[in-house]
Design an enzyme around this catalytic site. Structure first.
Site, PDB file in Angstrom:
ATOM      1  N   TYR A 129       3.653   1.146 -35.353  1.00  0.00           N
ATOM      2  CA  TYR A 129       2.958   1.853 -34.683  1.00  0.00           C
ATOM      3  C   TYR A 129       2.216   1.647 -34.279  1.00  0.00           C
ATOM      4  CZ  TYR A 129       2.590   6.805 -32.291  1.00  0.00           C
ATOM      5  OH  TYR A 129       2.033   7.104 -31.318  1.00  0.00           O
ATOM      6  N   PHE A 160      13.716   5.601   2.604  1.00  0.00           N
ATOM      7  CA  PHE A 160      14.804   3.898   2.813  1.00  0.00           C
ATOM      8  C   PHE A 160      15.458   3.828   1.467  1.00  0.00           C
ATOM      9  CE2 PHE A 160      11.457   2.251  -0.189  1.00  0.00           C
ATOM     10  CZ  PHE A 160      10.651   3.124  -0.754  1.00  0.00           C
ATOM     11  N   PHE A 213      -1.036  -1.238  -1.089  1.00  0.00           N
ATOM     12  CA  PHE A 213       1.002  -1.180  -2.281  1.00  0.00           C
ATOM     13  C   PHE A 213       0.920  -0.197  -2.067  1.00  0.00           C
ATOM     14  CE2 PHE A 213       3.759  -1.587  -5.532  1.00  0.00           C
ATOM     15  CZ  PHE A 213       4.734  -2.602  -4.981  1.00  0.00           C
ATOM     16  N   THR A 214       2.421   0.159  -2.302  1.00  0.00           N
ATOM     17  CA  THR A 214       2.746   1.946  -2.842  1.00  0.00           C
ATOM     18  C   THR A 214       1.818   2.351  -3.322  1.00  0.00           C
ATOM     19  OG1 THR A 214       4.151   1.126  -3.673  1.00  0.00           O
ATOM     20  CG2 THR A 214       4.495   1.970  -1.149  1.00  0.00           C
ATOM     21  N   LYS A 262       6.798  -9.336 -12.481  1.00  0.00           N
ATOM     22  CA  LYS A 262       6.980  -9.810 -11.359  1.00  0.00           C
ATOM     23  C   LYS A 262       6.270 -11.082 -12.206  1.00  0.00           C
ATOM     24  CE  LYS A 262       6.584  -5.958  -9.490  1.00  0.00           C
ATOM     25  NZ  LYS A 262       5.142  -5.375  -8.354  1.00  0.00           N
ATOM     26  N   ASP A 313      -5.144  -6.758  -8.526  1.00  0.00           N
ATOM     27  CA  ASP A 313      -4.063  -6.777  -8.877  1.00  0.00           C
ATOM     28  C   ASP A 313      -3.270  -7.555  -8.474  1.00  0.00           C
ATOM     29  OD1 ASP A 313      -1.403  -6.186  -8.617  1.00  0.00           O
ATOM     30  OD2 ASP A 313      -1.218  -4.791  -7.255  1.00  0.00           O
ATOM     31  N   ARG A 360      12.601  -3.502   5.579  1.00  0.00           N
ATOM     32  CA  ARG A 360      11.393  -3.214   5.525  1.00  0.00           C
ATOM     33  C   ARG A 360      11.544  -2.716   7.265  1.00  0.00           C
ATOM     34  NH1 ARG A 360      10.532  -0.937   1.658  1.00  0.00           N
ATOM     35  NH2 ARG A 360       9.312  -1.342   0.444  1.00  0.00           N
TER      36      ARG A 360
HETATM   37  C1  PLP Z   1       5.265  -4.320  -8.427  1.00  0.00           C
HETATM   38  C2  PLP Z   1       3.888  -4.049  -7.862  1.00  0.00           C
HETATM   39  C3  PLP Z   1       3.099  -2.703  -8.036  1.00  0.00           C
HETATM   40  C4  PLP Z   1       3.234  -1.924  -9.467  1.00  0.00           C
HETATM   41  O1  PLP Z   1       3.588  -2.250 -10.871  1.00  0.00           O
HETATM   42  P1  PLP Z   1       4.808  -1.280 -11.143  1.00  0.00           P
HETATM   43  O2  PLP Z   1       5.388  -2.440 -12.360  1.00  0.00           O
HETATM   44  O3  PLP Z   1       6.381  -1.284 -10.561  1.00  0.00           O
HETATM   45  O4  PLP Z   1       4.903  -0.911 -11.710  1.00  0.00           O
HETATM   46  C5  PLP Z   1       1.341  -2.722  -7.868  1.00  0.00           C
HETATM   47  N1  PLP Z   1       1.210  -4.192  -7.525  1.00  0.00           N
HETATM   48  C6  PLP Z   1       2.075  -4.980  -7.009  1.00  0.00           C
HETATM   49  C7  PLP Z   1       1.771  -5.782  -6.326  1.00  0.00           C
HETATM   50  C8  PLP Z   1       3.371  -4.895  -7.150  1.00  0.00           C
HETATM   51  O5  PLP Z   1       3.689  -5.568  -6.538  1.00  0.00           O
END
Ligand code: PLP
Length: 462
Positions: A77, A454, A129-130, A263, A220, A387
């Site tokens: 833990y 979407f 980014f979303t 990613k 990011d 998109r």
């Molecule tokens: C995927 C992504 C995120 C968010 O990350 P998650 O692991 O999906 O929560 C943030 N910024 C960028 C540019 C991304 O491609």
């Protein structure tokens, strides 16, 4: 032509040890599947998909070393061995001092937004980014796009479409005052621009400008290695630097980072927040225990942290990244050769079809990108994603569809998963659909969810 000038191809710096069998479908099966999915590729079952290009998030193939690392998971833990391995990898390859593991990128965005943003603050960034933007808003902030105009133009071949427009940034600082700007959010290999890089010259200029105003930079870093590869290829003075060195230089120009390890970092789940400021680290470490878990595992199992530590070291390897970006470019160049309209330059993680040019006889009211994604699936079982107008949603005041400038179909390439023959099959299928494009009619929406439509909207053929 002399021997040394002949083109030398990229190739994978790995061989295949294990395979996952996929389902090859017939045209009849695909017709039934896409109809049942309401002509929305998000609603297809993965078992009905042959080549899955929906996303590059969490879809990478791990190496034998990563899988071996999973077996060394220390599921204590507190104080897991794997946490310290991960901390060392982040310090070594990225150079950030302090880390807080999280279950994925958006959890790191949540923590940094809550800690640094006050209601009324403004956060400039190179395209939204979303999830990043949403967490900034939930903390009371407002995102302001300061990316260069070229980023919004699908045919402009600027080599660094991820660059920040310094004039735009300066204007935002003047207008709101530096004390209203907790940080500038700088993304590498900007996702929403199609995987387009920021140059080191631009980042250095942003650093200089923000430092004179006492404003921090949060990075990011989801696709930092892919960005570093483009710098090596395109930016003067970097051809002889390694991708690993460039990655570290990028990070050194920022004060902290959020990472979706799903990613670049070659794992199926995971992420982290990294900062250099000890006080901020203390606050973040305190907050992670509320939302994610103890500060030495965040949202991850010990084995996942080990796979990530190894994935980070593999992700900055020059041969790996050359093959990764090379494969995307291979597909993109094939499509260009066939005369297919795509967004240029080809990005780091996928190829984007320009559906407006592909299907010029369809107006945006009948969803050309949605239609095209369904047609490609029908032709070959290749799953892509819309998109365009469906993703853009409706205007809150008027209730009308938002009609975005870009109406695209995204072909996102998972890392280390598909072969060159798969790329050929994808290109052949897109070409086949292109040759028969005149016969394609659009779709009408028959079910529309209120949020992020979407994902679940359903359509019928016109
Ligand atoms: C995927 C992504 C995120 C968010 O990350 P998650 O692991 O999906 O929560 C943030 N910024 C960028 C540019 C991304 O491609």
């Amino acid at each position: 032509m002399s021997e040394s000038k002949r083109k030398r191809s990229w190739a994978e710096p790995f061989k295949i040890k294990m395979v996952e069998l996929v389902h090859m479908t017939s045209r009849e099966e695909r017709e039934a599947a896409i109809k049942e999915a309401g002509y929305n590729t998000f609603l297809l079952k993965s078992k009905d998909v042959y080549i899955d290009l929906l996303t590059d998030s969490g879809t990478s193939a791990m190496s034998d070393r990563q899988w071996a690392g999973m077996m060394t998971g220390d599921e204590a833990y507190a104080g897991s061995v794997n946490f310290y391995n991960l901390e060392r990898a982040i310090q070594k390859y990225y150079g950030y001092k302090y880390i807080v593991p999280t279950h994925q990128g958006r959890a790191a965005e949540h923590i940094i937004s809550q800690l640094m943003i006050q209601p009324g603050d403004v956060i400039p960034g190179n395209m939204y980014f979303t999830t990043t933007k949403l967490h900034q808003e939930l903390a009371g902030g407002t995102f302001v796009d300061v990316i260069i105009d070229e980023a919004h133009d699908p045919v402009n071949e600027h080599p660094f479409k991820g660059n920040i427009d310094l004039e735009k940034l300066e204007k935002v600082i003047k207008q709101h005052g530096a004390d209203k700007i907790p940080y500038v959010c700088v993304a590498t290999a900007v996702n929403m621009a199609g995987g387009q890089p920021i140059s080191l010259a631009n980042l250095k200029a942003v650093r200089k400008l923000t430092q004179t105003h006492g404003i921090a930079i949060i990075h990011d870093m989801t696709r930092v290695a892919e960005n570093a590869y483009f710098i090596k290829e395109r930016e003067e003075g970097y051809a002889d630097k390694s991708v690993a060195e460039i990655v570290k230089e990028i990070c050194s120009l920022t004060d902290g980072a959020t990472m979706s390890a799903k990613k670049d970092a070659l794992v199926n789940i995971g992420g982290f927040l990294a900062v250099n400021d000890e006080k901020l680290f203390d606050l973040a470490r305190n907050m992670v225990v509320i939302y994610e878990g103890l500060h030495t595992y965040g949202g991850m199992a010990g084995r996942d942290m080990e796979a990530l530590a190894i994935g980070i070291s593999e992700s900055v390897d020059g041969d790996h990244i050359r093959a990764r970006v090379g494969q995307v470019a291979y597909l993109g160049e094939k499509l260009i050769e066939a005369g297919i309209p795509i967004v240029k330059p080809i990005g780091s993680h996928g190829v984007f079809l320009d559906a407006k040019k592909f299907l010029p006889h369809l107006s945006q009211e009948v969803f050309p990108a949605q239609t095209l994604a369904a047609e490609i699936y029908l032709d070959s079982g290749v799953r892509t994603m819309e998109r365009g107008v469906v993703s853009a949603g409706r205007n809150r005041e008027t209730g009308e569809h938002n009609y975005p400038k870009l109406e695209l179909v995204r072909l996102t390439i998972p890392r280390r998963v598909y072969t060159q023959a798969h790329m050929d099959v994808i290109a052949e299928s897109v070409e086949e659909v292109y040759l028969n494009r005149d016969k394609i009619s659009g779709l009408k929406m028959v079910y529309e969810p209120e949020y992020l439509r979407f994902f679940q909207a359903r359509f019928e053929k016109l």
